[in-house]
Design a protein around this motif. Structure first.
Motif, PDB file in Angstrom:
ATOM      1  N   CYS A  82       0.839  -1.187   0.000  1.00  0.00           N
ATOM      2  CA  CYS A  82       0.000   0.000   0.000  1.00  0.00           C
ATOM      3  C   CYS A  82       0.887   1.254   0.000  1.00  0.00           C
ATOM      4  CB  CYS A  82      -0.908  -0.008   1.220  1.00  0.00           C
ATOM      5  SG  CYS A  82      -2.036   1.370   1.262  1.00  0.00           S
ATOM      6  N   PHE A  83       1.985   1.187   0.727  1.00  0.00           N
ATOM      7  CA  PHE A  83       2.900   2.323   0.729  1.00  0.00           C
ATOM      8  C   PHE A  83       3.397   2.581  -0.692  1.00  0.00           C
ATOM      9  CE2 PHE A  83       7.065   4.272   0.794  1.00  0.00           C
ATOM     10  CZ  PHE A  83       6.827   5.377   1.602  1.00  0.00           C
ATOM     11  N   ASP A 121       1.113   5.816  -0.749  1.00  0.00           N
ATOM     12  CA  ASP A 121       1.777   6.844   0.079  1.00  0.00           C
ATOM     13  C   ASP A 121       3.004   7.458  -0.592  1.00  0.00           C
ATOM     14  OD1 ASP A 121       0.178   5.021   1.667  1.00  0.00           O
ATOM     15  OD2 ASP A 121       0.914   6.100   3.429  1.00  0.00           O
ATOM     16  N   ARG A 122       3.793   6.609  -1.247  1.00  0.00           N
ATOM     17  CA  ARG A 122       5.046   7.164  -1.782  1.00  0.00           C
ATOM     18  C   ARG A 122       4.774   8.187  -2.887  1.00  0.00           C
ATOM     19  NH1 ARG A 122       8.225   3.019  -5.876  1.00  0.00           N
ATOM     20  NH2 ARG A 122       6.410   1.946  -6.706  1.00  0.00           N
ATOM     21  N   ALA A 175       4.130  11.396  -1.184  1.00  0.00           N
ATOM     22  CA  ALA A 175       5.405  11.936  -0.688  1.00  0.00           C
ATOM     23  C   ALA A 175       6.234  12.527  -1.832  1.00  0.00           C
ATOM     24  CB  ALA A 175       6.185  10.835   0.021  1.00  0.00           C
ATOM     25  N   TYR A 196      -4.429  10.928  -5.304  1.00  0.00           N
ATOM     26  CA  TYR A 196      -3.563  10.091  -4.471  1.00  0.00           C
ATOM     27  C   TYR A 196      -3.640  10.518  -3.003  1.00  0.00           C
ATOM     28  CZ  TYR A 196      -1.414   6.996  -7.889  1.00  0.00           C
ATOM     29  OH  TYR A 196      -1.209   5.983  -8.803  1.00  0.00           O
ATOM     30  N   ARG A 221      -4.941   8.075  -0.037  1.00  0.00           N
ATOM     31  CA  ARG A 221      -4.170   7.739   1.159  1.00  0.00           C
ATOM     32  C   ARG A 221      -5.024   7.940   2.422  1.00  0.00           C
ATOM     33  NH1 ARG A 221       0.764  11.220   3.320  1.00  0.00           N
ATOM     34  NH2 ARG A 221      -1.040  12.546   3.601  1.00  0.00           N
ATOM     35  N   GLU A 222      -5.740   9.069   2.462  1.00  0.00           N
ATOM     36  CA  GLU A 222      -6.598   9.333   3.633  1.00  0.00           C
ATOM     37  C   GLU A 222      -7.661   8.247   3.785  1.00  0.00           C
ATOM     38  OE1 GLU A 222      -6.006  11.893   5.730  1.00  0.00           O
ATOM     39  OE2 GLU A 222      -4.256  12.089   4.421  1.00  0.00           O
ATOM     40  N   ALA A 249      -6.107   4.798   4.715  1.00  0.00           N
ATOM     41  CA  ALA A 249      -5.579   4.773   6.082  1.00  0.00           C
ATOM     42  C   ALA A 249      -6.726   4.733   7.088  1.00  0.00           C
ATOM     43  CB  ALA A 249      -4.697   5.992   6.318  1.00  0.00           C
ATOM     44  N   ARG A 291      -2.278  -2.520   3.575  1.00  0.00           N
ATOM     45  CA  ARG A 291      -1.672  -1.584   4.534  1.00  0.00           C
ATOM     46  C   ARG A 291      -1.398  -2.268   5.875  1.00  0.00           C
ATOM     47  NH1 ARG A 291      -1.445   3.718   3.615  1.00  0.00           N
ATOM     48  NH2 ARG A 291      -1.056   5.088   5.387  1.00  0.00           N
ATOM     49  N   ASP A 350      -1.081   3.329   9.900  1.00  0.00           N
ATOM     50  CA  ASP A 350       0.121   3.434   9.070  1.00  0.00           C
ATOM     51  C   ASP A 350       0.357   2.107   8.361  1.00  0.00           C
ATOM     52  OD1 ASP A 350       0.771   6.034   9.541  1.00  0.00           O
ATOM     53  OD2 ASP A 350       1.903   5.580  11.376  1.00  0.00           O
ATOM     54  N   CYS A 351       1.313   2.120   7.431  1.00  0.00           N
ATOM     55  CA  CYS A 351       1.638   0.889   6.692  1.00  0.00           C
ATOM     56  C   CYS A 351       2.463  -0.041   7.579  1.00  0.00           C
ATOM     57  CB  CYS A 351       2.450   1.226   5.444  1.00  0.00           C
ATOM     58  SG  CYS A 351       1.538   2.224   4.264  1.00  0.00           S
TER      59      CYS A 351
END
Ligand code: COA
Ligand code: AMP
Length: 633
Positions: free
Chosen positions: A55-56, A60-61, A64, A88, A92-93, A96, A132, A225-226
């Motif tokens: 999932c990260f 997430d990445r 970022a 994206y 993520r929100e 998570a 995740r 978190d992941c």
């Protein structure tokens, strides 16, 4: 950039270096020390000593790296007349939050979660929320009946099920929640809880103490978190048809899956971050896992979740409308979908209604791409039409034309050449390699590459028997075909009792088990007969009990209903006939292939092993009465 031949040669000369290089495109929590782990051969693991989270890498990445405002998912639903985008950052929100709520209800790494949802973005969010947490998801296709869902519940033993209240087929609501309730009522395994996404088209009744609402159960919960997992930690289980009614739970490991998919997004599909990719399949199939959810998101692309059909929602121009509206760069679909479009728009007039300037390639898989369909698409779309061949078990293409490396000449009828990671051979009955051009069983030399199945869920022995036993040192694909002098593969047929209906893989054995449970049926055979739209459709032949006095039409109707009720509408089992006896070999094996050839009007030789050739006359008469071609001995 290096051409295909040199990329393939580089893999062959040093697979370890090839895959470690591909692994650089994944963000690791702990980097792998090596690619292949072969201590438990013939079950192989990839990047096993790494720690990583899918999932990260899929979500997430990208946030970022500054892609937070880019669309991750576009839901285009001509059935509900709506389109919505999820960036994206939003994804993520949402993921998570969902993962946090699952965790709050006790879902942990290694727990199984069944997802039973239609083509809505929440289906992808559910998959990613599991990833995740390191929970193992198993998505069940919505076109299956309650019984099939129950079989999967009992095999995967999930802690929770995430479902929608309903799915939407043209002109019909699919009652997911009642199907889920029926499945749980008949399954032996019971879940801790069910999460229900209420859709406005049909709001379901929740079972108190068991069911929670998608939104309500996330309220006030801390986002998760992941969780980094081992490289060989199972990411998901996806059930697929085998030769019996018990489906095979294909296991997909975490790290190999990501490395392979990320490699394919560029090398095969030529998709970069920021591009728009559309796989017009369903999240319930492997294409949906690899190329609606994980592949495009790993690549930082935008994926289209399409809730509609190629025709009828509202017309044969829908695909081209989606391509124009969302700027799709590559479309992946099944030949059946194009056949459906071509039937309504033989001259490609609807294609010309849309601006396809940003469209660069069409990919086909799931079934044999027939030359008429490929030619139609080439002529009207003006982009490369690329057939590629793979299976649920492999998770990505065994053979393809790698557009992102080099576009090779297309040979119509062939999914082109083998991809790095796959050394494919055509073997004869004795397991010897066939000469080019000679038909045989298609097998892949072990080890299979990253991303392919390491085993079947809770069924190591079945995995060995089904895939590894017949040709030692090889994985048996179950497909038959040949390789030509230029190294192009041609996939011609299955070697088992699996049939392919509208790009959906179905087991004739499973349908036979259902028919045999009808009280008037003594024996039966189900075979795949040629169909102009769906490629193949199942046809049942029934031998009735001697004591049965009931009208045949009535029994056939009940049998058709039984298959729909037990397996689901997706089986498309609509036709059956009553015969006196079934043709068999002297050892008692039903000659399904011969019956299918009679139905299709394909010339055939009388099998030397048949116990009584006269039976074929009765079969031919029944098939002719059903509208099939008849005997071409
Ligand atoms: N949930 C519930 N039912 C479903 C379903 C789902 N997700 N998907 C299909 N069904 C039902 C259909 O409604 C149909 O029911 P019916 O007998 O009441 O009409 C039945 O299952 C058979 O489905 P299908 O064979 O797909 O026929 P169709 O009429 O719905 O559509 C095509 C015909 C050719 C348009 C369609 O098969 C198609 O688009 N195929 C592409 C295949 C594809 O994407 N395959 C994925 C692998 S890459
Ligand atoms: P599935 O596991 O549902 O993806 O089905 C895999 C099977 O579909 C393969 O084993 C083949 O029999 C068939 N198949 C998939 N893609 C192709 C293709 N491009 N050409 C011919 N057959 C295909």
């Amino acid at each position: 950039m290096a051409g295909y031949a040199s990329v393939y040669a580089a893999w062959k000369s040093d697979p370890e270096a090839f895959w470690m290089d591909a692994a650089r495109r994944i963000d690791w929590d702990t980097e792998p020390s090596k690619a292949l782990f072969d201590a438990r051969a013939p079950s192989f693991a990839w990047f096993a000593d790494a720690k990583v989270n899918s999932c990260f890498n899929a979500v997430d990445r990208h946030v970022a790296q500054g892609r937070g405002d880019q669309l991750a998912i576009v839901h285009d639903s001509p059935i509900t007349h709506s389109t919505r985008g999820i960036t994206y950052a939003e994804l993520r929100e949402r993921v998570a939050s969902l993962a946090g709520a699952l965790r709050a209800k006790g879902v942990r790494k290694g727990d199984r979660v069944i997802i039973y949802m239609p083509m809505v973005p929440e289906a992808l969010e559910a998959m990613l929320a599991c990833a995740r947490l390191g929970a193992i998801h198993s998505v069940v296709f919505g076109g299956f009946a309650a019984h099939e869902l129950a079989v999967r519940i009992d095999d995967a033993k999930p802690k929770a099920i995430i479902a929608a209240s309903c799915g939407l087929e043209p002109g019909r609501i699919v009652h997911y929640k009642p199907l889920l309730d029926a499945a749980l009522a008949s399954a032996s395994h019971q879940v801790d809880f069910c999460v229900i996404l209420q859709r406005e088209q049909e709001v379901a009744q929740l079972v108190e103490g068991r069911d929670v609402g998608w939104h309500a159960f996330q309220y006030g919960v801390e986002p998760a978190d992941c969780v980094p997992v081992e490289g060989d930690h199972p990411a998901y289980i996806l059930y697929t048809s085998g030769t019996t009614g018990q489906p095979k739970g294909v296991v997909r490991d975490t790290a190999g899956h990501m490395v392979a998919l990320q490699w394919t997004m560029k090398s095969i599909y030529n998709i970069d971050a920021g591009d728009v990719f559309w796989a017009a399949s369903d999240v319930g199939w492997v294409v949906g896992h690899s190329y609606i959810c994980y592949g495009p998101l790993l690549a930082g692309a935008t994926t289209i979740v399409f809730e509609g059909k190629p025709v009828g929602t509202p017309d044969a121009g829908t695909f081209w409308r989606v391509i124009e509206e969302h700027g799709v760069k590559a479309l992946f679909t099944a030949p059946t979908a194009l056949r459906a479009i071509k039937r309504e728009d033989p001259h490609g007039e609807r294609v010309r209604d849309y601006d396809l300037a940003r469209f660069e390639a069409l990919f086909l898989a799931g079934e044999r791409a027939d030359p008429d369909t490929v030619t139609w698409a080439q002529q009207h779309l003006g982009v490369p039409v690329i057939d590629h061949w793979w299976q649920t078990e492999t998770g990505w293409a065994i053979a393809a034309n790698p557009l992102g490396i080099e576009q090779l000449p297309v040979k119509i009828g062939s999914p082109s050449v083998m991809m790095p990671g796959y050394e494919v051979h055509v073997l004869d009955e004795a397991g010897e390699r066939c000469d080019p051009g000679t038909l045989g069983s298609i097998a892949i030399k072990l080890p299979l590459p990253p991303g392919t199945l390491p085993t079947l869920w809770n069924a190591d022995e079945r995995f060995r028997r089904a895939y590894l036993e017949r040709f030692p040192g090889y994985y048996e694909t179950g497909d038959a075909g040949y390789i030509d002098d230029d190294g192009y593969l041609f996939i011609m047929a299955r070697t088992d009792d699996v049939i392919n209906v509208a790009g959906h893989r179905l087991s004739t054995g499973a349908m036979e088990e259902v028919l045999a449970s009808h009280p008037d049926v003594a024996e039966c055979a189900v075979l795949g007969v040629a169909d102009a739209l769906r490629g193949q459709v199942p046809l049942g032949l029934l031998c009735l009990n001697k004591t049965s006095q009931r009208p045949h039409d009535e029994i056939i109707k009940e049998c058709v209903a039984l298959v729909r009720d037990r397996i689901g509408p997706v089986a498309a089992f609509k036709r059956a006939g009553v015969v006196e006896r079934l043709p068999k070999t002297r050892s008692g094996k039903i000659l399904r292939g011969t019956i299918a050839k009679i139905a299709d009007g394909t010339p055939f030789k009388m099998p030397a092993t048949i116990d009584d050739p006269a039976i074929l006359d009765d079969i031919a008469t029944v098939l002719r009465a059903l509208g099939y071609a008849g005997d071409k001995r």
